[in-house]
Design an enzyme around this catalytic site. Sequence first.
Site, short mmCIF file in Angstrom:
data_model
loop_
_atom_site.label_atom_id
_atom_site.label_comp_id
_atom_site.label_asym_id
_atom_site.label_seq_id
_atom_site.Cartn_x
_atom_site.Cartn_y
_atom_site.Cartn_z
N CYS B 82 90.94 50.55 93.28
CA CYS B 82 90.00 50.17 92.22
C CYS B 82 89.91 48.66 92.09
O CYS B 82 89.47 47.99 93.01
CB CYS B 82 90.37 50.87 90.91
SG CYS B 82 89.04 50.82 89.70
N HIS B 194 90.07 56.58 92.77
CA HIS B 194 91.46 56.73 92.33
C HIS B 194 92.11 57.92 93.04
O HIS B 194 91.98 59.06 92.58
CB HIS B 194 91.51 56.94 90.82
CG HIS B 194 91.16 55.71 90.05
ND1 HIS B 194 92.09 54.78 89.68
CD2 HIS B 194 89.96 55.23 89.64
CE1 HIS B 194 91.48 53.77 89.06
NE2 HIS B 194 90.19 54.02 89.01
N GLU B 196 95.07 58.79 92.96
CA GLU B 196 96.07 59.39 92.06
C GLU B 196 95.43 60.33 91.04
O GLU B 196 96.14 61.02 90.31
CB GLU B 196 96.89 58.29 91.38
CG GLU B 196 96.20 57.56 90.22
CD GLU B 196 95.22 56.48 90.63
OE1 GLU B 196 94.86 56.41 91.83
OE2 GLU B 196 94.78 55.70 89.76
#
Lengths: 254, 216
Positions: B82, B194, B196
């Site tokens: 990001c 992202h 994650e």
Amino acid sequence: MLAKRIIPCLDVDNGRVVKGVRFVDIRDAGDPVEIARRYDQEGADELTFLDITASHENRDTMVHVVEQVAGEVFIPLTVGGGIRKLDDIRRMLNAGADKVSINTAAVFEPEFVKAAAERFGSQCIVVAIDAKCVGTDPLRWEIFTHGGRKPTGLDAIEWAQRMVDYGAGEILLTSMDRDGTRIGFDLAVTRAISEAVPVPIIASGGVGNLQHLADGVLEGKADAVLAASIFHFAEYTVREAKEFMAARGIEVRL
Amino acid sequence: MSTVAVIDYGMGNLHSIAKALQHADPSVIVTVTADRETILQADRVVFPGVGAIRDCMAALQRLRLDAVIREAAAEKPLLGICLGMQALLDSSEENGGTPCLGLIPGRVVRFAESTGNASYSQQELKVPHMGWNRVHPLHAHPVWDGLGRDRWFYFVHSYYAQPTDPRCIAATTDYPEPFASAVAKGNMIAVQFHPEKSQADGLRLLANFLRWQPEP
């Protein structure tokens, strides 16, 4: 192209999911971690936890719930209910939430939204709007608080625009006329607000079947749809909802 | 035992990334740190970030981590995520123009809010670009192992990278026009989305990164 999102909502009271969840193969129907894992496996795009705990002391429990879920479920998590101070937001984000949803506090102290967006970034600030229809010619909606009981005099569209100006990164729009009715979203207010602001709109309130979800996107122009009971009672899985929407030409993550 | 340092410079919650890395490979030792030595001694480095680029660059400079990132990027695998991706470029137009690390030539620009492009459902383009979108790798890279041509990843951003050298573009995503959703150069791989927060495919990408041995 960006997918339309399906977001199951879990009401949590003192660390337990309420309003019953009837998955056949789930051991504990009140365990937020187990339910979150199940929705994740079904293909939920995000999860929203609404903390409906009445007492302040029990709010710490929600932090632990978020920590546990965030350790196992790797999709975006939003927490709403009782977010009133910057410190409430910090604690939820540190626990693993990606976004917080601000509702009543925004109405009583609009500057709080501005401070929150400046401190944590618009990407994690969702403003929840509870709107009720107060006029039909022309159509007009007003912001209500206290579960739809108290009018505020605020015009819903103007309020949404103001919240975005203040830094809201997303609007969670609940129709108080439709909430709990299972007759479908208020598509007119959803569309009016979606067309009035540049940020994503999550439609909420009234979903009773899969056509309602598709209508929210196709007619309400919502970017995401939130539902609780149709998923909790296992009437439909998230995957079935997505397949239904995909069959109607809506881009979803399958 | 392999180690990975997640650079902590106060920009966003890093627990999700640390937990996801640990989940992706339980054998790896994950450290969330701002300590120069720990970062330089780790086998791999993750450079995350959420927020505004000016705050990001100011925090890196205050903690003297800008030099550490340059040094790490020259020596070992580095994953930008990001804002951590955007910071690798020369500059960003966010905050009235902000100089960045200059490790990948190019700049960071904002999505145009309304395109008037009829092909995009005749709707205005919503900014931030928030939600799940498809990522199309442009060429083979070990981080894409086991991931197909158009997998879904979760995005939240209003700015995107425009590398000067098209060979640095590792993947594109359409919103509505294709933009660089991943960039790569040498030891660096950086993604706008992202991993994650991108469920199984995100964890797969992280596991791939934790196994990646760049050619010297």
